[in-house]
Design a protein around this motif. Structure first.
Motif, mmCIF file in Angstrom:
data_model
loop_
_atom_site.group_PDB
_atom_site.id
_atom_site.type_symbol
_atom_site.label_atom_id
_atom_site.label_comp_id
_atom_site.label_asym_id
_atom_site.label_seq_id
_atom_site.Cartn_x
_atom_site.Cartn_y
_atom_site.Cartn_z
ATOM 1 N N VAL A 646 32.323 45.040 31.864
ATOM 2 C CA VAL A 646 31.734 44.049 30.957
ATOM 3 C C VAL A 646 32.766 42.939 30.742
ATOM 4 O O VAL A 646 33.940 43.093 31.077
ATOM 5 N N PRO A 647 32.339 41.802 30.239
ATOM 6 C CA PRO A 647 33.308 40.708 30.003
ATOM 7 C C PRO A 647 34.535 41.192 29.217
ATOM 8 O O PRO A 647 34.415 41.919 28.225
ATOM 9 N N THR A 648 35.710 40.781 29.663
ATOM 10 C CA THR A 648 36.975 41.277 29.137
ATOM 11 C C THR A 648 37.845 40.117 28.672
ATOM 12 O O THR A 648 37.892 39.074 29.328
ATOM 13 N N ASP A 649 38.503 40.311 27.551
ATOM 14 C CA ASP A 649 39.388 39.254 27.035
ATOM 15 C C ASP A 649 40.723 39.228 27.778
ATOM 16 O O ASP A 649 41.250 38.154 28.082
ATOM 17 N N TRP A 650 41.260 40.421 28.045
ATOM 18 C CA TRP A 650 42.579 40.528 28.678
ATOM 19 C C TRP A 650 42.478 41.450 29.887
ATOM 20 O O TRP A 650 41.964 42.565 29.786
ATOM 21 N N LEU A 651 43.006 40.969 31.006
ATOM 22 C CA LEU A 651 43.003 41.752 32.243
ATOM 23 C C LEU A 651 44.427 41.855 32.774
ATOM 24 O O LEU A 651 45.108 40.836 32.930
ATOM 25 N N GLN A 652 44.870 43.086 33.018
ATOM 26 C CA GLN A 652 46.135 43.258 33.731
ATOM 27 C C GLN A 652 45.836 43.107 35.214
ATOM 28 O O GLN A 652 45.008 43.826 35.777
ATOM 29 N N ALA A 653 46.465 42.099 35.841
ATOM 30 C CA ALA A 653 46.155 41.750 37.227
ATOM 31 C C ALA A 653 46.305 42.961 38.135
ATOM 32 O O ALA A 653 47.385 43.554 38.213
ATOM 33 N N PRO A 654 45.239 43.363 38.830
ATOM 34 C CA PRO A 654 45.353 44.507 39.743
ATOM 35 C C PRO A 654 46.409 44.249 40.820
ATOM 36 O O PRO A 654 46.482 43.159 41.391
ATOM 37 N N HIS A 655 47.247 45.238 41.056
ATOM 38 C CA HIS A 655 48.260 45.213 42.119
ATOM 39 C C HIS A 655 49.127 43.956 42.052
ATOM 40 O O HIS A 655 49.434 43.334 43.065
ATOM 41 N N HIS A 656 49.518 43.580 40.836
ATOM 42 C CA HIS A 656 50.472 42.483 40.601
ATOM 43 C C HIS A 656 49.981 41.140 41.152
ATOM 44 O O HIS A 656 50.785 40.250 41.427
ATOM 45 N N GLY A 657 48.654 41.000 41.337
ATOM 46 C CA GLY A 657 48.136 39.749 41.883
ATOM 47 C C GLY A 657 48.112 39.722 43.397
ATOM 48 O O GLY A 657 48.102 38.641 43.994
ATOM 49 N N SER A 658 48.063 40.884 44.024
ATOM 50 C CA SER A 658 48.032 40.950 45.483
ATOM 51 C C SER A 658 46.722 40.386 46.026
ATOM 52 O O SER A 658 45.677 40.418 45.362
ATOM 53 N N ARG A 659 46.784 39.893 47.262
ATOM 54 C CA ARG A 659 45.582 39.338 47.897
ATOM 55 C C ARG A 659 44.521 40.409 48.120
ATOM 56 O O ARG A 659 43.334 40.104 48.248
ATOM 57 N N SER A 660 44.937 41.676 48.164
ATOM 58 C CA SER A 660 43.994 42.767 48.397
ATOM 59 C C SER A 660 43.195 43.143 47.154
ATOM 60 O O SER A 660 42.374 44.048 47.199
ATOM 61 N N SER A 661 43.460 42.460 46.036
ATOM 62 C CA SER A 661 42.783 42.783 44.775
ATOM 63 C C SER A 661 42.254 41.492 44.137
ATOM 64 O O SER A 661 42.294 40.424 44.734
ATOM 65 N N SER A 662 41.735 41.635 42.906
ATOM 66 C CA SER A 662 41.191 40.488 42.156
ATOM 67 C C SER A 662 40.140 39.751 42.981
ATOM 68 O O SER A 662 40.193 38.530 43.159
ATOM 69 N N SER A 663 39.162 40.501 43.472
ATOM 70 C CA SER A 663 38.103 39.916 44.292
ATOM 71 C C SER A 663 37.188 39.046 43.443
ATOM 72 O O SER A 663 37.137 39.164 42.208
ATOM 73 N N TRP A 664 36.439 38.159 44.118
ATOM 74 C CA TRP A 664 35.539 37.251 43.395
ATOM 75 C C TRP A 664 34.507 38.005 42.559
ATOM 76 O O TRP A 664 34.319 37.675 41.374
ATOM 77 N N PRO A 665 33.784 38.996 43.116
ATOM 78 C CA PRO A 665 32.785 39.701 42.288
ATOM 79 C C PRO A 665 33.412 40.351 41.053
ATOM 80 O O PRO A 665 32.811 40.351 39.975
ATOM 81 N N PHE A 666 34.596 40.899 41.219
ATOM 82 C CA PHE A 666 35.280 41.571 40.113
ATOM 83 C C PHE A 666 35.585 40.575 38.990
ATOM 84 O O PHE A 666 35.281 40.816 37.813
ATOM 85 N N LEU A 667 36.159 39.423 39.339
ATOM 86 C CA LEU A 667 36.507 38.429 38.322
ATOM 87 C C LEU A 667 35.264 37.764 37.752
ATOM 88 O O LEU A 667 35.218 37.440 36.555
ATOM 89 N N ALA A 668 34.241 37.556 38.576
ATOM 90 C CA ALA A 668 33.031 36.894 38.093
ATOM 91 C C ALA A 668 32.321 37.737 37.050
ATOM 92 O O ALA A 668 31.727 37.198 36.094
ATOM 93 N N LEU A 670 33.833 40.234 35.142
ATOM 94 C CA LEU A 670 34.677 40.466 33.964
ATOM 95 C C LEU A 670 34.988 39.171 33.217
ATOM 96 O O LEU A 670 35.212 39.200 32.002
ATOM 97 N N THR A 671 35.027 38.056 33.934
ATOM 98 C CA THR A 671 35.377 36.743 33.358
ATOM 99 C C THR A 671 36.505 36.842 32.323
ATOM 100 O O THR A 671 36.323 36.517 31.140
ATOM 101 N N PRO A 672 37.683 37.314 32.734
ATOM 102 C CA PRO A 672 38.768 37.494 31.751
ATOM 103 C C PRO A 672 39.246 36.148 31.201
ATOM 104 O O PRO A 672 39.423 35.182 31.948
ATOM 105 N N LYS A 673 39.468 36.116 29.898
ATOM 106 C CA LYS A 673 40.003 34.903 29.282
ATOM 107 C C LYS A 673 41.496 34.732 29.582
ATOM 108 O O LYS A 673 41.991 33.614 29.696
ATOM 109 N N SER A 674 42.204 35.863 29.683
ATOM 110 C CA SER A 674 43.643 35.827 29.953
ATOM 111 C C SER A 674 43.994 36.943 30.919
ATOM 112 O O SER A 674 43.359 38.012 30.927
#
Length: 737
Positions: A646-668, A670-674
């Motif tokens: 569900v929409p999330t205010d705070w997200l700890q970047a998966p895998h330190h911001g690796s290219r293998s994570s933080s996919s478009w569907p996932f971010l779309a 969750l729509t994290p504010k921070s």
């Protein structure tokens, strides 16, 4: 003199340095005030302007931002004593040259798996250069300040190199190698620390024992060692003269003073002439000068002159905790022993200094955020005379007689045995009373504690002196800031290329991941455990280890050994300490602490460590935080089918911001504010990936990056902006991007 010292010390507390124009104006104003005999104001401005100008020179000598991360061939000379470890060598280069680039005068580099490097050698090295930086946590060790105080303008890692010239005038390094080759019952590193001031060879366990017992000052060359040697030489000459064994043609007093001062300077050169040694040499010189001229020596004037002398030579010395501890310890002894009527017994002379220093340094250690040894007065009762009268004379005499076959080695063997006896005794004491890391104390309570310490140091006849005890101890019982019900305080620690987050509700504490460990370099022990104790955490209700990779679970053993942990939850037990009873991460497990809800999730279809990461969702007063470990795109896709997506205010970047994570569907979805990113500056993995950063920007997320902003602290449930460590302005820190 006092005004000059105050101006020089003011540098330490400046958030930014004044512009060059203002500094020149201050300097001119100070010079113009001198003819009008307004000396205090004139010297205050002189001290301040000189300190700021010197600091600006050091800042200007830092590596230019354009060269950050570049690998260049650098030619330079090795200075100081290189530190050889099991994984490589660390050393400093001076007189650096590189084609088509101006480099700082001094660079600190590390060479993983590199060959032996000796002081005085010239090398040509391929170095990946970085601007001075380090881990930045609330109330933690400030590595950037330490680098600036050493006037190190860049750091780097060596990729390749070749020796251009052998060592030249490297007698300290040669002597260290000679000491390390003798048989001292395994205490060769301790002898090197006593003789040369080089503690790099001491094991981590030895440093911990010294810290727990408050005896670190005995294994680094301090004013006590300098004064002892000077006193021994002076007493030897005086004794010879008294019994008619000194040549009558040579007046004994000038020779005694001269030889004592020469011994102090010689020992200072052996030690590398650090701040405590500088202060000790200045004060020994003053005492001997006044003794030579048969004048009464006041107690405060030499200390003030030593303070000004050290800061005039190196204004950046005030950035180091050792500077404050060194001068504070001497000031305590001067206040305690100066102007007292009547003689103290031998027992009082032996015991009182230890208790007085413990009282006097308590508020200093408190404000510096350093551990406080509860056993220091007892440990120093036997450690100080043992080092001063047994170990140190044997070590110095053995070193001087190394040219005599078997004699020097025999004396060093005895010194090593005596040092081993001392360490065994201190280890027993440290096991009973480890060092105490105090909780942060409000400024008002600290000021009352300082006043109480001063009262207790005054003579017995002073009225209300005993009131100092409750005033001193007020800092221990200062009220702590409690987390409001229904909220959780979240602190993402700066642990480099790793991860560790502390979550505190009103009555409970959870640790999510424990920081990295690489060999003996354990950030669980160096950063995570001290941070927990600094927050007043005495036990952990739960430790969640997302997965078993060393950058997330490396510090688990240190934390579990340092604090009681009621429950450990992890995605996998393989690779974790066997003494930890790991409960499996179960999707859907929920609990509520003080009005804050927690829920776990793990992808059951994961086959490798990263996608197996145990995910934790925290919700406080409607504000949500999602901690994801190192899940990848496949795990993110599975997560989107769970009730937690569900929409999330705070997200700890998966895998330190690796290219293998933080996919478009996932971010779309969750729509994290921070977004919180925990990673090492200039890491070899390229985290966070530029494409991932673009995705965060596209969904409107504000990014808090530990490599750029240090530790981050937020109050989940209060809907407030977080506090980042780099927002605490200091003139040596780069401004936030």
């Amino acid at each position: 003199m006092f005004a000059l010292g105050l101006g020089l010390l003011s540098l330490r507390f400046l958030p930014t340095l004044p512009p060059t124009g203002w500094l020149l104006a201050l300097l001119v104003m100070a010079l113009m005030l001198l003819p009008f005999r307004t000396y205090p104001l004139a010297f205050l401005l002189l001290g301040l302007s000189w300190a700021c100008i010197s600091a600006q020179w050091a800042l200007d000598d830092r590596l230019r931002p354009a060269l950050e991360g570049q690998t260049r061939w650098v030619e330079g000379r090795v200075v100081g004593l290189p530190q050889h470890t099991s994984t490589g060598v660390r050393f400093e280069l001076a007189d650096n040259r590189s084609r088509n680039a101006r480099l700082p005068k001094r660079i600190r580099v590390s060479w993983h798996g590199g060959p032996p490097v000796n002081s005085g050698e010239r090398w040509r090295l391929a170095v990946t250069l970085r601007r001075p930086s380090g881990l930045l946590n609330f109330h933690g060790f400030d590595y950037e300040a330490w680098l600036l105080a050493q006037r190190i303008g860049a750091t780097g890692s060596v990729k390749d190199g070749q020796r251009l010239a052998p060592a030249h005038n490297a007698w300290r390094d040669s002597l260290r190698q000679r000491l390390s080759s003798v048989d001292a019952l395994g205490r060769e590193a301790g002898l090197a620390a006593l003789v040369l001031g080089d503690g790099s060879g001491l094991a981590t366990q030895d440093w911990q024992v010294l810290q727990d017992t408050g005896t670190v000052h005995l294994l680094v060359i301090s004013g006590q060692h300098i004064g002892l040697l000077a006193g021994l030489i002076y007493g030897l000459v005086a004794g010879l003269a008294r019994y008619g064994c000194w040549p009558r043609a040579l007046p004994w007093l000038p020779w005694a003073c001269g030889l004592a001062f020469a011994a102090a300077l010689g020992y200072g050169l052996l030690a590398g002439f650090g701040v405590p040694v500088q202060r000790a040499c200045v004060m020994v010189g003053l005492v001997l000068l006044w003794r030579l001229r048969f004048r009464h020596l006041g107690v405060w004037w030499p200390l003030l002159l030593a303070l000004d002398g050290v800061l005039m030579l190196e204004p950046l010395a005030s950035l180091q905790p050792g500077f404050w501890l060194s001068f504070a310890a001497v000031a305590v002894l001067v206040l305690a022993f100066g102007g007292r009527l009547g003689a103290w017994s031998l027992w009082q002379l032996w015991t009182r200094p230890q208790w007085l220093i413990a009282i006097g340094l308590f508020p200093v250690l408190l404000v510096l955020g350093l551990p406080i040894s509860l056993s220091a007065p007892v440990a120093n009762l036997f450690a100080v005379p043992w080092i001063s009268l047994v170990v140190l004379p044997l070590a110095l005499l053995g070193t001087a007689l190394l040219v005599v076959p078997f004699v020097g080695e025999g004396l060093l063997w005895l010194a090593g045995g005596a040092l081993e006896v001392l360490f065994r005794s201190l280890a027993l004491l440290a096991g009973q009373r480890p060092a105490w890391i105090p909780v942060e104390v409000p400024l008002g309570y600290w000021a009352v504690s300082l006043a109480g310490a001063v009262l207790l140091l005054l003579p017995k006849g002073v009225p209300i002196r005993l009131l100092g005890w409750p005033m001193l101890l007020l800092a221990i019982f200062a009220p702590r800031q409690m987390v409001p019900h229904g909220q959780v305080e979240v602190t993402q620690l700066d642990v480099g290329q790793g991860q560790a987050l502390i979550l505190r509700t009103r009555h409970h504490t959870l640790l999510y991941d424990t920081g990295p460990r690489s060999g003996a370099f354990d950030l669980g022990a160096r950063v995570v455990l001290p941070a927990l104790r600094k927050l007043g955490v005495e036990s952990l209700d739960m430790m969640v280890i997302s997965h078993a990779h060393a950058d997330h679970a490396g510090g688990a053993a240190a934390v579990a050994l340092g604090l009681a942990v009621k429950r450990v939850v992890g995605a996998e037990a393989d690779g974790l300490p066997v003494f930890l009873a790991i409960a499996r991460c179960v999707s859907g497990e929920q609990w509520v602490w003080d009005g804050v809800s927690f829920e776990l999730w793990q992808w059951p279809g994961a086959t490798s460590s990263n996608p197996k990461s145990c995910v934790l969702r925290v919700q406080a007063s409607g504000e949500r935080l999602l901690l994801t470990g190192d899940i990848d795109r496949a795990a993110e896709q599975a997560f989107l089918a769970s009730p937690l997506a569900v929409p999330t205010d705070w997200l700890q970047a998966p895998h330190h911001g690796s290219r293998s994570s933080s996919s478009w569907p996932f971010l779309a979805q969750l729509t994290p504010k921070s977004v919180l990113i925990s990673r090492g500056r200039g890491n070899a993995f390229g985290h966070p990936h530029p494409q991932v950063m673009q995705r965060y920007q596209a969904v409107g997320s504000r990014v808090y990056d530990s490599a750029e902003q240090g530790a981050v602290r937020l109050q989940l449930g209060a809907y407030e902006s977080p506090v980042v460590a780099r927002s605490q302005r200091r003139f040596w820190r780069e401004a936030l991007p």
